[in-house]
Design a protein around this motif. Structure first.
Motif, PDB file in Angstrom:
ATOM      1  N   ASP A 109      19.731  20.506  25.092  1.00 24.36           N
ATOM      2  CA  ASP A 109      20.150  19.572  24.047  1.00 24.36           C
ATOM      3  C   ASP A 109      19.163  18.421  23.893  1.00 24.36           C
ATOM      4  O   ASP A 109      19.052  17.835  22.811  1.00 24.36           O
ATOM      5  N   ALA A 110      18.462  18.099  24.983  1.00 25.06           N
ATOM      6  CA  ALA A 110      17.472  17.020  24.943  1.00 25.06           C
ATOM      7  C   ALA A 110      16.111  17.512  24.455  1.00 25.06           C
ATOM      8  O   ALA A 110      15.153  16.729  24.410  1.00 25.06           O
ATOM      9  N   MET A 114      18.093  13.971  29.784  1.00 29.17           N
ATOM     10  CA  MET A 114      19.005  15.003  30.268  1.00 29.17           C
ATOM     11  C   MET A 114      20.239  14.374  30.918  1.00 29.17           C
ATOM     12  O   MET A 114      21.385  14.754  30.604  1.00 29.17           O
ATOM     13  N   VAL A 115      20.017  13.406  31.798  1.00 26.64           N
ATOM     14  CA  VAL A 115      21.122  12.758  32.510  1.00 26.64           C
ATOM     15  C   VAL A 115      22.075  12.089  31.532  1.00 26.64           C
ATOM     16  O   VAL A 115      23.305  12.119  31.707  1.00 26.64           O
ATOM     17  N   ARG A 116      21.548  11.508  30.465  1.00 26.10           N
ATOM     18  CA  ARG A 116      22.369  10.793  29.492  1.00 26.10           C
ATOM     19  C   ARG A 116      23.402  11.707  28.826  1.00 26.10           C
ATOM     20  O   ARG A 116      24.460  11.247  28.392  1.00 26.10           O
ATOM     21  N   ARG A 117      23.137  13.010  28.805  1.00 29.71           N
ATOM     22  CA  ARG A 117      24.038  13.965  28.152  1.00 29.71           C
ATOM     23  C   ARG A 117      25.074  14.572  29.103  1.00 29.71           C
ATOM     24  O   ARG A 117      26.008  15.254  28.659  1.00 29.71           O
ATOM     25  N   LYS A 122      12.040  12.553  30.045  1.00 25.67           N
ATOM     26  CA  LYS A 122      12.871  13.724  29.751  1.00 25.67           C
ATOM     27  C   LYS A 122      14.089  13.785  30.682  1.00 25.67           C
ATOM     28  O   LYS A 122      15.194  14.121  30.257  1.00 25.67           O
ATOM     29  N   GLY A 123      13.845  13.471  31.960  1.00 29.07           N
ATOM     30  CA  GLY A 123      14.935  13.504  32.929  1.00 29.07           C
ATOM     31  C   GLY A 123      16.048  12.541  32.582  1.00 29.07           C
ATOM     32  O   GLY A 123      17.237  12.863  32.697  1.00 29.07           O
ATOM     33  N   ARG A 124      15.685  11.352  32.132  1.00 28.18           N
ATOM     34  CA  ARG A 124      16.700  10.377  31.741  1.00 28.18           C
ATOM     35  C   ARG A 124      17.474  10.852  30.505  1.00 28.18           C
ATOM     36  O   ARG A 124      18.679  10.618  30.393  1.00 28.18           O
TER      37      ARG A 124
END
Length: 292
Positions: free
Chosen positions: A148-149, A241-244, A237-239
């Protein structure tokens, strides 16, 4: 077990916070296993409680061998974390798992040797299964969040955990890739994954590829300067992903369908009258559910 979701994120190289946390505050958490790598950043994201722990400490003060893995997992459990997302940099043994890609790890080969690997021992012996060392439910959520990211993400891979801090020799890199069938290589997911299982926490590992290690004929030796450049992009990118993840995991948590939260159900072997009281005191958070 069923209850409220609390997501714990262990951030690797390049990831030292979480964007968008409400009521964010750094908290010192005491553990009988020593001091965690750093204070833990807590708050809420999308209505879901979150906890973030920088694995190497802010400023990157811990080497892979000196990370206090037991204290880190124990501290997250004490805070009420139910689901642990490990995010870490790695090298790749597969052409298709290119720098900048993410890999949702589902297997490990543990080659570390200088770390304490269990909460249990003399006075309270326990054996948990790590045949499937990550939680498929949690891994699937991370895979979806990464997609999704807009991240190129691979669903499944074997992570070779080496001691470090040096990178692999060419001979080692070729052996891990060709003979052992590993897909990525890193220095920090072991014994972290094993300890999370002992603490009855669901655990997912997201490996962020920074390089091709030394096996690649066009890559040569690992270039630290290039790794740092890719690390910066992977951290962003990792942040994302975590946000979702809060939306995908939700606030209400059912019992893990794979039994991660019941890993100690039949694991304790030491007879109750033979258990060491001092060790039991240290296990209050990790194993309190089965120790009563």
């Amino acid at each position: 077990m069923a209850g409220q979701t609390m997501i714990g994120v262990i951030g690797g190289s390049g990831i030292y916070d979480i964007d968008g946390l409400e009521d964010a505050a750094w908290r010192a958490v005491q553990s009988p296993w020593g001091s965690p790598s750093d204070e833990i950043l807590t708050g809420t994201l999308g209505g879901v409680p979150m906890a973030f722990l920088p694995r190497h400490g802010r400023g990157h003060v811990h080497s892979p061998s000196s990370v206090p893995y037991r204290a880190n997992i124990d501290a997250l459990k004490r805070l009420g974390v139910t689901d642990v997302i490990s995010v870490s940099a790695c090298g790749s043994f597969r052409e298709e798992m290119a720098p900048g890609h993410f890999v949702v790890v589902d297997q490990f080969i543990d080659r570390t040797f200088a770390r304490e690997k269990s909460f249990f021992g003399e006075g309270c012996v326990a054996h948990v299964s790590v045949a499937h060392p990550t939680c498929p439910r949690l891994g699937e959520a991370c895979f979806t969040a990464a997609q999704d990211a807009g991240i190129t993400v691979h669903n499944g891979g074997t992570y070779l955990a080496m001691e470090g801090p040096q990178f692999s020799t060419l001979a080692e890199s070729k052996m891990y890739r060709d003979s052992w069938g590993a897909d990525v290589i890193g220095m920090t997911n072991m014994p972290e994954a094993k300890l999370a299982r002992e603490a009855e926490l669901c655990y997912a590992s997201i490996a962020m590829v920074t390089d091709y290690d030394s096996w690649h004929p066009d890559h040569g030796e690992v270039d630290v300067t290039e790794i740092v450049k890719i690390l910066t992009g992977n951290a962003d990118k990792g942040r994302e992903m975590v946000r979702r993840l809060p939306t995908l995991l939700g606030t209400d948590r059912e019992a893990c369908p794979h039994g991660c939260d019941r890993a100690l159900e039949f694991a304790l072997l030491t007879a109750p009258d033979k258990r060491d009281a001092a060790l039991l005191g240290r296990l209050d958070a990790v194993a309190g559910r089965v120790l009563g």
